[in-house]
Write a protein that holds these residues in place. Sequence first.
Motif, PDB file in Angstrom:
ATOM      1  N   ASP A 211      14.830 -38.208   2.251  1.00 36.93           N
ATOM      2  CA  ASP A 211      15.893 -38.226   1.247  1.00 36.93           C
ATOM      3  C   ASP A 211      17.071 -39.103   1.655  1.00 36.93           C
ATOM      4  O   ASP A 211      18.138 -39.045   1.055  1.00 36.93           O
ATOM      5  CB  ASP A 211      16.378 -36.805   0.951  1.00 36.93           C
TER       6      ASP A 211
ATOM      7  N   ALA B 298       6.999 -28.135   7.834  1.00 41.59           N
ATOM      8  CA  ALA B 298       6.886 -28.392   6.392  1.00 41.59           C
ATOM      9  C   ALA B 298       5.484 -28.916   6.109  1.00 41.59           C
ATOM     10  O   ALA B 298       4.593 -28.860   6.962  1.00 41.59           O
ATOM     11  CB  ALA B 298       7.946 -29.393   5.953  1.00 41.59           C
TER      12      ALA B 298
ATOM     13  N   SER C 289      19.343 -28.974   1.300  1.00 42.41           N
ATOM     14  CA  SER C 289      18.549 -30.195   1.193  1.00 42.41           C
ATOM     15  C   SER C 289      17.484 -30.219   2.280  1.00 42.41           C
ATOM     16  O   SER C 289      17.469 -29.378   3.192  1.00 42.41           O
ATOM     17  CB  SER C 289      19.461 -31.415   1.353  1.00 42.41           C
ATOM     18  N   LEU C 290      16.591 -31.202   2.216  1.00 41.93           N
ATOM     19  CA  LEU C 290      15.565 -31.328   3.247  1.00 41.93           C
ATOM     20  C   LEU C 290      16.205 -31.461   4.624  1.00 41.93           C
ATOM     21  O   LEU C 290      15.799 -30.793   5.582  1.00 41.93           O
ATOM     22  CB  LEU C 290      14.673 -32.548   2.954  1.00 41.93           C
TER      23      LEU C 290
ATOM     24  N   ARG D  31      17.560 -28.185   5.767  1.00 38.15           N
ATOM     25  CA  ARG D  31      16.502 -27.236   6.146  1.00 38.15           C
ATOM     26  C   ARG D  31      15.912 -27.583   7.510  1.00 38.15           C
ATOM     27  O   ARG D  31      15.629 -26.684   8.314  1.00 38.15           O
ATOM     28  CB  ARG D  31      15.407 -27.221   5.076  1.00 38.15           C
TER      29      ARG D  31
END
Length: 339
Positions: A102, A25, A117-118, A121
């Motif tokens: 998060d 990311a 969601s993060l 992922r």
Amino acid sequence: MTAPFTLAGIEVAPGQRKVLQLALAQLYTQSPLTVPLEIIHGKHPGPVLLICAAIHGDELNGIEIVNQVLSRVNPARLKGTLIAVPVVNVFGFINKSRYLPDRRDLNRCFPGSEKGSLGSRVAHFFVDQIVSHCSHIIDLHTGAIHRANLPQIRAKLDCDITRSMAESFGAPVILDASIRDGSLRAVAESRDIPVILYEAGEALRFEPVAIKAGTRGILNVMRTLGMLKPTVKKAQMNPMIAKSSNWIRAEQDGLLHLKARLGDRVTKGQCLGTITAPLSAEEREVIAPKSGIVIGCLTMPLVNEGDAVFHIASFDAVKQAEMNVERFVDEMDIQPQSF
């Protein structure tokens, strides 16, 4: 000689090792964030073993265990392939946090989703890019902040291969632990990948005992899987499998004074510690509801009512479990209070 090993489009030749940085990311600054890993590909066929740490970003002992294992594996003598991921949750690691930004627990996000969601992922990335290549997994953990764990293995022991890995690791205690939804173990179970989880020590700490035992344990498992040449050594302890375990919780707020330590054998009704209030002579005892071995305990003396204080594992033969812990202490060449 085996064929080259390929991961994320990168090829590793037999008898070689290679460090990769897999793009995961970006940070707020648009700086790339990568997952570091090293692949050691042996010259001869064998299992593909994944060793990974810091799924919880503040659990540091496993990172050093991975590094020490890598320093001891010679690709020319390795059968199969070793994939080593010292930091899975790079977001949490950067922030010295167990969680993702998060506030999700990555070990409850598996198998994940490419568009979720993060946490979802990141979990999907790890499964798709790395776990999918593996035949066996060793997942390294510690206790949470202010909670320390006695070196132990957690695994679902109804699989013969998993049981063999757990027993050969050499930890003094094994918990026959059920699978939690969303965990890496759950993903492995769904894909018929044998996996064991090593727990030892406390978050945000390097602890020599946990690191030494973890490094030795992984090498033991690799020998059991045929990846490394067996060594001539004294017989291993017969690991004790806990039939159950539970946390004892504080019944009042105050200051905790421990009387029992990690690895201690305790009996039902024994006082394990006391809780006092500031400026008060009154104290309340923390009583063991059953006999067993202390495999986890709070290291912070400040407690609120309901806080988990001691983790007790029960055994059919508690005395034998105590002897295992004593032998483990002797083999690690440490003092019991070092836990």
